[in-house]
Scaffold this motif. Structure first.
Motif, PDB file in Angstrom:
ATOM      1  N   LEU A   1      33.821 -16.157 -23.702  1.00 41.92           N
ATOM      2  CA  LEU A   1      33.130 -17.339 -24.213  1.00 41.92           C
ATOM      3  C   LEU A   1      33.030 -17.291 -25.723  1.00 41.92           C
ATOM      4  O   LEU A   1      32.913 -16.226 -26.321  1.00 41.92           O
ATOM      5  CB  LEU A   1      31.698 -17.384 -23.667  1.00 41.92           C
TER       6      LEU A   1
ATOM      7  N   ILE B   1      23.844 -13.000 -20.902  1.00 39.57           N
ATOM      8  CA  ILE B   1      25.022 -13.791 -20.541  1.00 39.57           C
ATOM      9  C   ILE B   1      25.919 -12.964 -19.611  1.00 39.57           C
ATOM     10  O   ILE B   1      26.419 -13.465 -18.607  1.00 39.57           O
ATOM     11  CB  ILE B   1      25.779 -14.271 -21.798  1.00 39.57           C
TER      12      ILE B   1
ATOM     13  N   HIS C   1      16.673 -25.586 -25.579  1.00 38.04           N
ATOM     14  CA  HIS C   1      18.038 -25.853 -26.041  1.00 38.04           C
ATOM     15  C   HIS C   1      18.819 -26.634 -25.002  1.00 38.04           C
ATOM     16  O   HIS C   1      18.462 -26.669 -23.828  1.00 38.04           O
ATOM     17  CB  HIS C   1      18.780 -24.550 -26.385  1.00 38.04           C
TER      18      HIS C   1
ATOM     19  N   GLN D   1      32.454 -19.913 -16.236  1.00 39.52           N
ATOM     20  CA  GLN D   1      31.519 -21.020 -16.017  1.00 39.52           C
ATOM     21  C   GLN D   1      31.865 -22.287 -16.781  1.00 39.52           C
ATOM     22  O   GLN D   1      31.713 -23.386 -16.280  1.00 39.52           O
ATOM     23  CB  GLN D   1      30.144 -20.581 -16.531  1.00 39.52           C
ATOM     24  N   VAL D   2      32.303 -22.092 -18.030  1.00 41.31           N
ATOM     25  CA  VAL D   2      32.571 -23.265 -18.864  1.00 41.31           C
ATOM     26  C   VAL D   2      33.785 -24.018 -18.317  1.00 41.31           C
ATOM     27  O   VAL D   2      33.768 -25.246 -18.186  1.00 41.31           O
ATOM     28  CB  VAL D   2      32.759 -22.850 -20.341  1.00 41.31           C
TER      29      VAL D   2
ATOM     30  N   LEU E   1      30.456 -18.994 -28.444  1.00 39.64           N
ATOM     31  CA  LEU E   1      29.229 -19.774 -28.554  1.00 39.64           C
ATOM     32  C   LEU E   1      28.927 -20.076 -30.017  1.00 39.64           C
ATOM     33  O   LEU E   1      29.051 -19.201 -30.874  1.00 39.64           O
ATOM     34  CB  LEU E   1      28.032 -19.000 -27.975  1.00 39.64           C
TER      35      LEU E   1
ATOM     36  N   GLN F   1      15.133 -14.878 -19.466  1.00 43.94           N
ATOM     37  CA  GLN F   1      15.819 -16.076 -18.997  1.00 43.94           C
ATOM     38  C   GLN F   1      16.051 -16.014 -17.494  1.00 43.94           C
ATOM     39  O   GLN F   1      16.177 -14.934 -16.919  1.00 43.94           O
ATOM     40  CB  GLN F   1      17.205 -16.194 -19.645  1.00 43.94           C
TER      41      GLN F   1
ATOM     42  N   LEU G   1      24.130 -12.840 -16.354  1.00 42.77           N
ATOM     43  CA  LEU G   1      24.268 -14.145 -15.690  1.00 42.77           C
ATOM     44  C   LEU G   1      25.651 -14.243 -15.054  1.00 42.77           C
ATOM     45  O   LEU G   1      25.795 -14.666 -13.914  1.00 42.77           O
ATOM     46  CB  LEU G   1      24.087 -15.262 -16.724  1.00 42.77           C
TER      47      LEU G   1
ATOM     48  N   PHE H   1      18.261 -18.618 -14.479  1.00 44.81           N
ATOM     49  CA  PHE H   1      19.111 -19.804 -14.344  1.00 44.81           C
ATOM     50  C   PHE H   1      19.055 -20.338 -12.919  1.00 44.81           C
ATOM     51  O   PHE H   1      19.084 -19.566 -11.961  1.00 44.81           O
ATOM     52  CB  PHE H   1      20.554 -19.447 -14.707  1.00 44.81           C
TER      53      PHE H   1
HETATM   54  O1  LIG Z   1      22.361 -17.915 -22.771  1.00 46.51           O
HETATM   55  C1  LIG Z   1      22.125 -19.111 -22.797  1.00 46.51           C
HETATM   56  O2  LIG Z   1      21.061 -19.602 -22.384  1.00 46.51           O
HETATM   57  C2  LIG Z   1      23.108 -20.049 -23.363  1.00 46.51           C
HETATM   58  O3  LIG Z   1      22.798 -21.203 -23.433  1.00 46.51           O
HETATM   59  C3  LIG Z   1      24.468 -19.507 -23.702  1.00 46.51           C
HETATM   60  C4  LIG Z   1      25.417 -19.740 -22.575  1.00 46.51           C
HETATM   61  C5  LIG Z   1      26.325 -20.770 -22.658  1.00 46.51           C
HETATM   62  C6  LIG Z   1      27.216 -21.000 -21.634  1.00 46.51           C
HETATM   63  C7  LIG Z   1      27.211 -20.202 -20.513  1.00 46.51           C
HETATM   64  O4  LIG Z   1      28.078 -20.442 -19.522  1.00 46.51           O
HETATM   65  C8  LIG Z   1      26.266 -19.185 -20.411  1.00 46.51           C
HETATM   66  C9  LIG Z   1      25.380 -18.968 -21.450  1.00 46.51           C
END
Ligand SMILES: O=C(O)C(=O)Cc1ccc(O)cc1
Ligand SMILES: [Fe+2]
Length: 387
Positions: A224, A375, A178, A265-266, A226, A345, A378, A347
């Motif tokens: 967030l 998430i 993705h 993060q965004v 999504l 996952q 993360l 990162f």
């Molecule tokens: O979980 C994932 O891999 C995503 O792609 C969803 C996602 C999107 C934005 C972020 O800042 C963190 C996670």
């Protein structure tokens, strides 16, 4: 008649000493140098006198067009390497060996001549392309039609030595799972519609988010929204698109926007990137632990969640139920989500100087979503990194 010749366009010469011939043509025969094509590897010089045009190509001594002091390459490499509008001369000495004709219909001529038994030694066809701007920040899409092209990548590109062999080796990452866009608050719906209307993308539900508002994680510090979309379900159905590798799964697109007034993060991406755009790319691997081990050894920096992540009772059970080794996951910072199917996952830290673009490795064991738990984990790991 298979091809209608309108006129002679030019004569092409392949010589080892371009300077000498160029000098002679200009100074002695009073040709004018009117066009050049200079690349790192070769020179093609076009001279004209009246309507007579000579194109002088540099010929390496090994008969390897335009590639000086390098190993000879198989024939399909030459057009990309040097001799545009020609093929390399395999002739052992300097030669004028191509009379170029302008014709009415190259494609038709090519087909007709081929039917009549002619061979086209280096014909690989051509590609057509156009670049368009998307509605997401600085993201563009090059649309490319390779249906007329027989080469392996793109015209003008040289395959590296041993490239094919390397391709046949098993690789940790098998495809792009993705691409996640960081979008400005309140824009995801518009982005979705754009891709739906223009490219037929389909909305894809992440996790009980069958509404226009997407999947919302409204936890303080995350905040967030999504949404996900995909252009083709060939991965799931096992079908493959023409030109795609067999059973190559389609890439999903995730739109991530921040809820209002959050610092996450965004928003960090939007500030540091100064525009919406590609925040991260999720690369699929069939063995995430092995992939992380290899990449870490090679110097890649990954985020690790706080150690408590792996010792929390619920998580430990999930890890064991998934048949994974908690210690190994901890050692490599791999996150596991039981969603209810499993999703692993990890990162990377940002790849650029700014805190913007990063990569993700993802292994799916039945799950097609994006783990909410991951998430959160993360987010916690990023917090630890920033503190
Ligand atoms: O979980 C994932 O891999 C995503 O792609 C969803 C996602 C999107 C934005 C972020 O800042 C963190 C996670
Ligand atoms: Fe992701």
């Amino acid at each position: 008649m298979a091809a209608y010749v309108r006129r002679m366009h030019h004569v092409s010469l392949h010589v080892s000493n371009v300077d000498k011939l160029a000098n002679d043509l200009s100074n002695k025969f009073k040709f004018n140098l009117f066009a050049t094509r200079l690349t790192e590897r070769t020179r093609q010089l076009a001279f004209r006198t009246g309507s007579a045009v000579f194109v002088v190509n540099e010929r390496a001594n090994r008969g390897d067009c335009g590639r000086l002091n390098v190993e000879p390459q198989p024939p399909e490499h030459h057009q990309a390497a040097g001799c545009l509008y020609d093929i390399p001369s395999r002739h052992p000495v300097d030669t004028a060996c191509n009379v170029c004709f302008e014709v009415d219909d190259v494609h038709g001529s090519y087909e007709a001549l081929r039917r009549m038994g002619c061979s086209f030694p280096d014909h690989q066809g051509q590609v057509t392309y156009a670049v368009l701007r998307s509605v997401v920040g600085n993201v563009c899409h090059t649309l490319i039609d390779k249906s007329e092209y027989l080469g392996s990548f793109l015209p003008g590109f040289l395959e590296t030595e041993g490239g094919q062999e390397k391709q046949n080796r098993p690789e940790a990452v098998t495809h792009v799972d993705h691409i996640t866009y960081a979008c400005a608050t309140g824009t995801s719906q518009q982005v979705l519609s754009w891709y739906q209307q223009l490219f037929g993308f389909q909305r894809f539900f992440i996790h009980n988010d069958e509404t226009d508002s997407g999947f919302v994680i409204n936890q303080k510090g995350i905040g967030l929204r999504l949404s996900a979309m995909e252009y083709w379900k060939c991965g799931e159905s096992g079908l493959s698109l023409p030109g795609a590798r067999q059973n190559e799964p389609g890439c999903k697109f995730v739109l991530a926007e921040s809820l209002p007034d959050q610092s996450n993060q965004v928003n960090t991406f939007l500030e540091e990137h100064q525009a919406a755009g590609v925040q991260h790319i999720g690369l699929y691997t069939g063995d995430i632990v092995e992939a992380v081990r290899g990449m870490t050894d090679a110097g890649v920096c990954f985020f690790s969640p706080p150690p408590a992540y792996y010792t929390e009772l619920g998580k430990l059970r999930e890890i064991e139920d998934a048949g994974q080794d908690a210690q190994k996951l901890a050692q490599h910072g791999v996150l596991l989500d039981a969603d209810p199917q499993y999703l692993l996952q990890v990162f990377t830290k940002p790849l650029f100087v700014e805190d913007t673009f990063f990569l993700e490795l993802i292994e799916r064991q039945g799950s097609s979503g994006f783990g909410e738990g991951n998430i959160r984990a993360l987010w916690r790991s990023v917090q630890v990194y920033m503190d």
